[in-house]
Scaffold this motif. Structure first.
Motif, mmCIF file in Angstrom:
data_model
loop_
_atom_site.group_PDB
_atom_site.id
_atom_site.type_symbol
_atom_site.label_atom_id
_atom_site.label_comp_id
_atom_site.label_asym_id
_atom_site.label_seq_id
_atom_site.Cartn_x
_atom_site.Cartn_y
_atom_site.Cartn_z
ATOM 1 N N GLY A 1 -0.882 -0.079 -10.337
ATOM 2 C CA GLY A 1 -1.164 -1.229 -9.495
ATOM 3 C C GLY A 1 -2.419 -1.984 -9.883
ATOM 4 O O GLY A 1 -2.425 -3.223 -9.897
ATOM 5 N N LYS B 1 11.367 5.782 -12.961
ATOM 6 C CA LYS B 1 10.914 4.453 -12.551
ATOM 7 C C LYS B 1 10.393 3.619 -13.711
ATOM 8 O O LYS B 1 9.855 2.530 -13.509
ATOM 9 C CB LYS B 1 9.832 4.577 -11.467
ATOM 10 C CG LYS B 1 10.366 5.053 -10.118
ATOM 11 C CD LYS B 1 9.333 4.931 -9.035
ATOM 12 C CE LYS B 1 9.899 5.303 -7.672
ATOM 13 N NZ LYS B 1 10.722 4.230 -7.094
ATOM 14 N N ASP C 1 10.604 -3.257 -7.573
ATOM 15 C CA ASP C 1 10.146 -2.127 -6.771
ATOM 16 C C ASP C 1 8.645 -2.229 -6.519
ATOM 17 O O ASP C 1 7.826 -1.783 -7.331
ATOM 18 C CB ASP C 1 10.485 -0.819 -7.484
ATOM 19 C CG ASP C 1 10.229 0.394 -6.603
ATOM 20 O OD1 ASP C 1 9.755 0.216 -5.470
ATOM 21 O OD2 ASP C 1 10.512 1.523 -7.058
ATOM 22 N N LEU C 2 8.267 -2.819 -5.384
ATOM 23 C CA LEU C 2 6.855 -3.012 -5.075
ATOM 24 C C LEU C 2 6.129 -1.702 -4.776
ATOM 25 O O LEU C 2 4.899 -1.663 -4.789
ATOM 26 C CB LEU C 2 6.710 -3.958 -3.874
ATOM 27 C CG LEU C 2 7.240 -5.383 -4.088
ATOM 28 C CD1 LEU C 2 7.077 -6.204 -2.821
ATOM 29 C CD2 LEU C 2 6.533 -6.061 -5.254
ATOM 30 N N SER C 3 6.883 -0.627 -4.523
ATOM 31 C CA SER C 3 6.241 0.665 -4.284
ATOM 32 C C SER C 3 5.489 1.162 -5.516
ATOM 33 O O SER C 3 4.593 2.000 -5.411
ATOM 34 C CB SER C 3 7.281 1.708 -3.859
ATOM 35 O OG SER C 3 8.160 2.017 -4.931
ATOM 36 N N LEU C 4 5.827 0.634 -6.679
ATOM 37 C CA LEU C 4 5.117 1.015 -7.901
ATOM 38 C C LEU C 4 3.635 0.653 -7.824
ATOM 39 O O LEU C 4 2.799 1.323 -8.433
ATOM 40 C CB LEU C 4 5.742 0.321 -9.109
ATOM 41 C CG LEU C 4 7.096 0.855 -9.601
ATOM 42 C CD1 LEU C 4 7.743 -0.126 -10.542
ATOM 43 C CD2 LEU C 4 6.913 2.211 -10.265
ATOM 44 N N ARG D 1 16.931 0.136 -2.734
ATOM 45 C CA ARG D 1 16.819 0.093 -4.194
ATOM 46 C C ARG D 1 16.622 -1.362 -4.615
ATOM 47 O O ARG D 1 17.547 -2.018 -5.084
ATOM 48 C CB ARG D 1 18.059 0.695 -4.858
ATOM 49 C CG ARG D 1 18.328 2.117 -4.417
ATOM 50 C CD ARG D 1 19.434 2.776 -5.220
ATOM 51 N NE ARG D 1 18.969 3.149 -6.563
ATOM 52 C CZ ARG D 1 19.612 4.041 -7.327
ATOM 53 N NH1 ARG D 1 20.718 4.630 -6.894
ATOM 54 N NH2 ARG D 1 19.156 4.330 -8.525
ATOM 55 N N ARG E 1 -1.913 3.938 -8.283
ATOM 56 C CA ARG E 1 -3.131 3.175 -8.548
ATOM 57 C C ARG E 1 -3.311 2.841 -10.026
ATOM 58 O O ARG E 1 -3.774 1.762 -10.370
ATOM 59 C CB ARG E 1 -4.352 3.943 -8.031
ATOM 60 C CG ARG E 1 -5.608 3.079 -7.957
ATOM 61 C CD ARG E 1 -6.753 3.773 -7.267
ATOM 62 N NE ARG E 1 -6.442 4.079 -5.881
ATOM 63 C CZ ARG E 1 -7.298 4.650 -5.037
ATOM 64 N NH1 ARG E 1 -8.506 5.002 -5.461
ATOM 65 N NH2 ARG E 1 -6.950 4.896 -3.795
ATOM 66 N N SER F 1 1.714 1.121 -5.494
ATOM 67 C CA SER F 1 0.951 2.172 -4.807
ATOM 68 C C SER F 1 0.447 3.234 -5.789
ATOM 69 O O SER F 1 -0.434 4.019 -5.451
ATOM 70 C CB SER F 1 1.816 2.833 -3.729
ATOM 71 O OG SER F 1 2.935 3.487 -4.304
ATOM 72 N N SER G 1 12.190 -7.002 -0.763
ATOM 73 C CA SER G 1 11.916 -5.825 -1.604
ATOM 74 C C SER G 1 11.358 -4.677 -0.783
ATOM 75 O O SER G 1 11.664 -3.508 -1.047
ATOM 76 C CB SER G 1 10.936 -6.205 -2.721
ATOM 77 O OG SER G 1 11.527 -7.127 -3.620
ATOM 78 N N ARG G 2 10.549 -4.988 0.213
ATOM 79 C CA ARG G 2 9.973 -3.927 1.048
ATOM 80 C C ARG G 2 11.008 -3.302 1.964
ATOM 81 O O ARG G 2 10.901 -2.138 2.339
ATOM 82 C CB ARG G 2 8.810 -4.502 1.857
ATOM 83 C CG ARG G 2 7.628 -4.951 1.010
ATOM 84 C CD ARG G 2 6.476 -5.443 1.848
ATOM 85 N NE ARG G 2 5.906 -4.376 2.664
ATOM 86 C CZ ARG G 2 4.867 -4.527 3.469
ATOM 87 N NH1 ARG G 2 4.278 -5.712 3.572
ATOM 88 N NH2 ARG G 2 4.415 -3.524 4.178
#
Length: 472
Positions: free
Chosen positions: A267, A389, A257-260, A253, A264, A262, A248-249
């Protein structure tokens, strides 16, 4: 045929979506009550019939990650209606099952419907409300998660005793039909998003990881499978999880989506909220058992007592908006997590000498604080998520919440198993339940560390809290 009516009232949309979600949450909790009757009717051991719970949870966790992509590809309203149909038909098939194989197959189909129904229903709502309306909408939407686990056991017991265990599943037919009609009539389709290509590798890795972990956790201490199978499932699940995270990192796409994380405000409720939900999720497992095995209440009697938690949750709903407007998300979550954890830990003080009225009052107060925490976390989670997202965010949120449910049951079960192993007893006694409540409360309290990381103005646009601006 006249075109369907539409509504812009977030309360109406939320109530319609919540009716379907209540069906799913209720179904998840009534099964445990009906298991002994199901086992007798199907001619199998009740312990081995726990696969009816495990298979459903595995299907949920495997298919929830793909729900966001499917919703963007085919439209949230269309997918939500299809999910209601699948879940309702599967409920009928469960009620018609004449053997273990048919039962498990129908429960897996139910899990697929539920996996699409919960996150896609939330997405359908989130794409129709403004940020200023989010708190109102989520206040209504979180009610099924609070009421289902509490209403399920007494309702399941009543239907099983009065009619049959099959009625526990057949009751979903009119509820599903009504929900489907209301969605068709009052909720129009929202604009589709471009989901891009399907991340098959990511979905495979995440699905495998979650399926193995849930299977391993659900079978710990139950004697359903040999111990090495349980241990192997957990280890393999952890290895698959590492591979899924790395994929995923690296993916442009990804399916998850682990960027979610970030963001705060998203998360923190996801990570620290998992600990809170797991601790709180042990209560619906521990409380009815303790009231029946230690206090000597019937299934119906324990159900009436535990309904106090639902009553507290209902009474809290009109107070949530004023509280968040006055104090903001961060302060409410920090103070209330302590109160909610104490409300669970204090259950360890219950003894058969307590008046039922006093127990009822304590449980109602605990319901107040847990309702405030659940609604606040659920609302804050989507306060700052961009529109493009939302599908990925609802899928991740749904996956984490279902995994938390499994963790809560495992936490309660393991605490009892550990206590019985220490005492050498074949059945749990009072102190084993006391241990479980203390552990659950302590785990909820740990989530305080995550809440501290929230900025003072977290979710201010949603809550309307202006305290930070005034101090500046």
């Amino acid at each position: 045929m006249s075109p369907p009516a539409t509504t812009r009232d977030p309360r109406t949309v939320a109530a319609i979506v919540a009716s379907a979600l209540f069906m799913q949450n209720l179904d998840s909790s009534v099964v445990a009550t009906a298991l002994p009757a199901m086992a007798r009717d199907l001619g199998v051991d009740a312990v081995h019939l726990s696969v009816a719970i495990t298979s459903y949870l595995v299907a949920l966790c495997v298919f929830i990650p793909v729900s966001g992509w499917v919703a963007d590809r085919f439209g949230p309203r269309r997918v939500f209606m299809a999910a209601i149909i699948v879940f309702t038909v599967a409920s009928a098939l469960v009620g018609l099952s004449q053997g273990m194989g048919a039962l498990v197959a129908a429960r897996i189909l139910q899990g697929i419907g539920g996996a699409m129904m919960v996150p896609v229903g939330r997405l359908l709502l989130l794409r129709r409300v403004r940020k200023e309306e989010l708190l109102t909408a989520m206040t209504w939407l979180t009610m099924p998660a609070l009421l289902g686990p509490v209403c399920g056991p007494p309702l399941g017991g009543l239907l099983t005793d009065a009619v049959s265990w099959r009625a526990v599943f057949w009751i979903n037919l009119p509820v599903g039909a009504l929900g489907l009609l209301l969605v068709w009539r009052f909720i129009p389709e929202v604009e589709r998003q471009d989901p891009g290509p399907l991340d098959i590798k990511g979905l495979t890795l995440w699905g495998l990881a979650l399926a193995l972990l849930v299977t391993g956790l659900e079978t710990i201490g139950r004697g359903v499978v040999p111990g090495f199978v349980t241990a192997g499932a957990v280890v393999a699940g952890l290895m698959a999880s590492i591979a899924a995270v790395l994929h995923s990192r690296a993916s442009v796409r990804p399916a998850v989506d682990l960027s979610l994380l970030s963001i705060r405000s998203f998360g923190v409720p996801m990570v620290s909220g998992t600990l809170f939900r797991a601790g709180a999720g042990a209560v619906p497992f521990l409380l009815p058992l303790s009231l029946q095995l230690v206090f000597g209440l019937s299934a119906g009697g324990s159900g009436l007592v535990t309904f106090a938690t639902a009553l507290g949750a209902i009474l809290m709903k009109p107070m949530i908006r004023p509280l968040l407007r006055r104090f903001g998300f961060r302060r409410i979550l920090m103070v209330n997590v302590v109160l909610a954890a104490a409300g669970v830990a204090v259950c360890a003080a219950f003894t058969p000498s307590w008046p039922m009225a006093a127990i009822f009052a304590v449980l109602a107060l605990g319901g107040l604080s847990r309702s405030l925490q659940f609604t606040s976390m659920a609302t804050l989670s989507f306060a700052d998520v961009p529109q493009e997202k939302l599908a990925a965010a609802t899928a991740m949120s749904g996956t984490i919440q279902q995994f938390s449910v499994a963790l809560g049951v495992v936490l309660g079960s393991l605490s009892l198993e550990a206590g019985m192993w220490i005492s050498g007893q074949a059945t749990p006694q009072l102190w084993e339940f006391q241990l479980g409540f203390v552990i659950a409360g302590a785990l909820m309290l740990v989530s305080f560390l995550g809440v501290m990381r929230l900025p003072a103005d977290a979710g201010a646009r949603v809550s309307g809290h202006q305290g930070s601006a005034k101090r500046a």
